[in-house]
Design a protein around this motif. Structure first.
Motif, short mmCIF file in Angstrom:
data_model
loop_
_atom_site.label_atom_id
_atom_site.label_comp_id
_atom_site.label_asym_id
_atom_site.label_seq_id
_atom_site.Cartn_x
_atom_site.Cartn_y
_atom_site.Cartn_z
N GLU A 183 -4.70 4.38 -0.90
CA GLU A 183 -3.72 3.52 -0.59
C GLU A 183 -3.00 3.66 0.86
OE1 GLU A 183 -3.76 1.12 -2.23
OE2 GLU A 183 -3.64 1.74 -4.32
N GLU A 211 -10.53 -0.33 -4.03
CA GLU A 211 -9.84 -0.81 -5.06
C GLU A 211 -10.38 -0.50 -6.73
OE1 GLU A 211 -6.56 -1.06 -5.67
OE2 GLU A 211 -6.86 -2.03 -3.50
N HIS A 216 -5.49 2.00 3.21
CA HIS A 216 -5.34 0.51 3.13
C HIS A 216 -4.12 0.20 4.07
CE1 HIS A 216 -7.51 0.00 -1.09
NE2 HIS A 216 -8.26 0.24 -0.02
N GLU A 262 0.76 -1.17 0.13
CA GLU A 262 -0.02 0.02 -0.23
C GLU A 262 0.83 1.46 -0.04
OE1 GLU A 262 -2.83 -0.85 -0.49
OE2 GLU A 262 -3.44 -2.85 0.30
FE FE2 Z 1 -4.56 -0.68 -2.08
#
Ligand code: FE2
Ligand code: FE2
Length: 477
Positions: A153, A243, A156, A123
């Motif tokens: 990201e 995503e 994440h 990530e």
């Molecule tokens: Fe991701």
């Protein structure tokens, strides 16, 4: 003390963070380190921009994508799990039928931690890989999109760190810190997986990355969303909603590039794709070479074709197959077999192996099916312009570093060549130094006028959320 509580309040979550002292204490150390990482490694020179971004503030349909201008360092990185499913069970492997685990099963602890760390490491890596691209964005629309991908990201990473902090104690906290210490491409302390140490030097590479490599993310998250460890399953399930946008950015980005090139070729009656460069667009052979590169390095991310680790992850119930519960079989794979490609006597042949050992390959095949469909959609875009060129996926064994094909020299058509034969063709098949130089020369400055686009890319069909294409998606201040 007040400031501590303030910042806990600023982290949108559905994990009762306000009452979880253990988690609060872990985050008190980690959150400032994360912000340090973002200032150092997040998008270059972006910290004072107002960006029109979506933020997830809850898991409800109205809350998971709230749009507004925001300065990225003030983005509210939150912690969300999809709501639990009552009575959920472990759905595969030897523990099938047990209630899904709400805590880490002691005997699987290190395996589970490894799965979470490996996912978590990708990530921040992609944010690092993309950090300079804002300087040469083809439009405000695209600039906003890369920033959206970057902050998500970042979220994440938070999602995986939440699991480490909440369920793994001291070694979880250490792993969470290490996730901020590794750096994409660093010689001494690189990111864990190969593709996440490759540079993303230009916007064609960025779109290829979000199409191919973020989609690997989708398939990995989907398998983890089947996990018998319920908090991991629920975390990954929510990550998948974000995503989808990253892959949209990739698919439409490449689609708009090939559209622009094919339109310019058609307008100027150019037959030879190599002549397109002179008109300030990216020739389709170069697009094909980028595709070959990003596809092959992403195939490696799925791991070895024959893998006892993948078998253990499955048998224990920690990582399932893609859409495990929709598959009609015994979910144990005791006697089942699966075909994997391998090289024998100078040819690629199929070999039947135990399905349990072929789970990486099976996931890779599921992935290939989806990217194939995407490539066909790009070809439709080219077809509409009347240009006969078609993009295609190279053979699965082309340019592989991991698995059965590693060490062989396989052409995009699937022929096994000698090293010398392969090297002689290398620059026809993969981006050369001069391809990168050409593409980067096209992307020297950024386009900042609302509604304007660089010459090498077509405008999108619509803007973001409810906004028009010429909306001021980023204010530079
Ligand atoms: Fe991701
Ligand atoms: Fe992503």
């Amino acid at each position: 003390m007040t400031s501590k509580i303030d910042y806990i309040d600023k982290i949108p979550n559905n994990v009762d963070l306000g009452r979880d002292r253990v988690l609060q204490r872990a985050l008190e150390h980690w959150q400032p380190a994360y912000m340090g990482w973002w200032y150092d490694m997040g998008p270059n020179e972006s910290h004072n921009y107002d960006v029109y971004l979506r933020t997830a503030i809850s898991v409800d349909p109205e809350g998971w994508a709230v749009f507004d201008y925001i300065k990225m360092p003030q983005y509210r990185w939150g912690i969300f799990l999809v709501p639990p499913t009552a009575g959920r069970e472990v759905n595969f492997g030897v523990n099938k039928g047990q209630p899904a685990w709400q805590d880490v099963p002691g005997e699987y602890r290190s395996m589970l931690r490894r799965l979470i760390v490996t996912q978590g490491d990708t990530e921040p890596a992609s944010v690092e890989q993309q950090r300079m691209l804002g300087m040469c964005a083809p439009s405000l629309y695209d600039l906003r999109n890369i920033y959206q991908v970057n902050v998500e990201e970042g979220r994440h990473l938070w999602a995986m760190v939440y699991l480490l902090h909440r369920y793994f104690g001291r070694d979880g906290r250490e792993e969470a810190e290490a996730l901020l210490d590794r750096r994409s491409g660093d010689v001494d302390n690189p990111r864990i997986l190969g593709a996440f140490n490759e540079p993303t030097p230009d916007w064609l590479a960025f779109y290829m990355f979000t199409f191919f490599t973020d989609r690997d993310g989708k398939f990995q998250l989907s398998s983890l969303a089947e996990s018998g460890f319920d908090p991991l399953a629920r975390t990954c399930r929510f990550m998948l909603t974000e995503e989808a946008h990253h892959m949209f950015v990739g698919e439409t980005g490449v689609g708009r590039i090939v559209q622009r090139t094919a339109e310019v070729m058609a307008e100027n009656k150019i037959d030879d794709p190599d002549h397109a460069r002179a008109l300030g667009v990216i020739d389709l052979h170069t697009v094909q070479r980028y595709l070959n590169f990003h596809y092959s390095v992403t195939l490696d991310l799925f791991g070895g074709d024959v893998s006892s680790n993948a078998a253990s992850f499955y048998t224990t119930g920690l990582k399932g197959r893609y859409e495990e519960t929709k598959i009609d079989d015994d979910h144990m794979l005791g006697d089942a077999t699966y075909n994997v490609g391998t090289v024998r006597d100078g040819r690629v042949v199929d070999e039947q192996i135990a399905a349990l050992n072929a789970l990486n390959e099976r996931l890779r095949d599921d992935y290939i099916g989806e990217v194939q469909a995407g490539v066909e959609r790009w070809n439709k875009v080219i077809e509409k312009t009347g240009i006969p060129f078609r993009l295609r996926l190279p053979h699965k064994g082309f340019h592989r570093q991991i698995g059965n094909f590693a060490g062989f020299h396989i052409s995009p058509e699937g022929d096994v060549l000698t090293e010398a034969q392969w090297n002689a063709k290398r620059d026809e098949w993969l981006p050369s130094r001069s391809d990168y130089t050409f593409v980067q020369a096209m992307m020297t400055g950024r386009v900042v006028e609302p509604g304007k686009f660089a010459n090498w890319i077509a405008p999108p069909r619509r803007g973001v959320h409810t906004q028009p294409i010429d909306f001021e998606y980023v204010r530079f201040n």
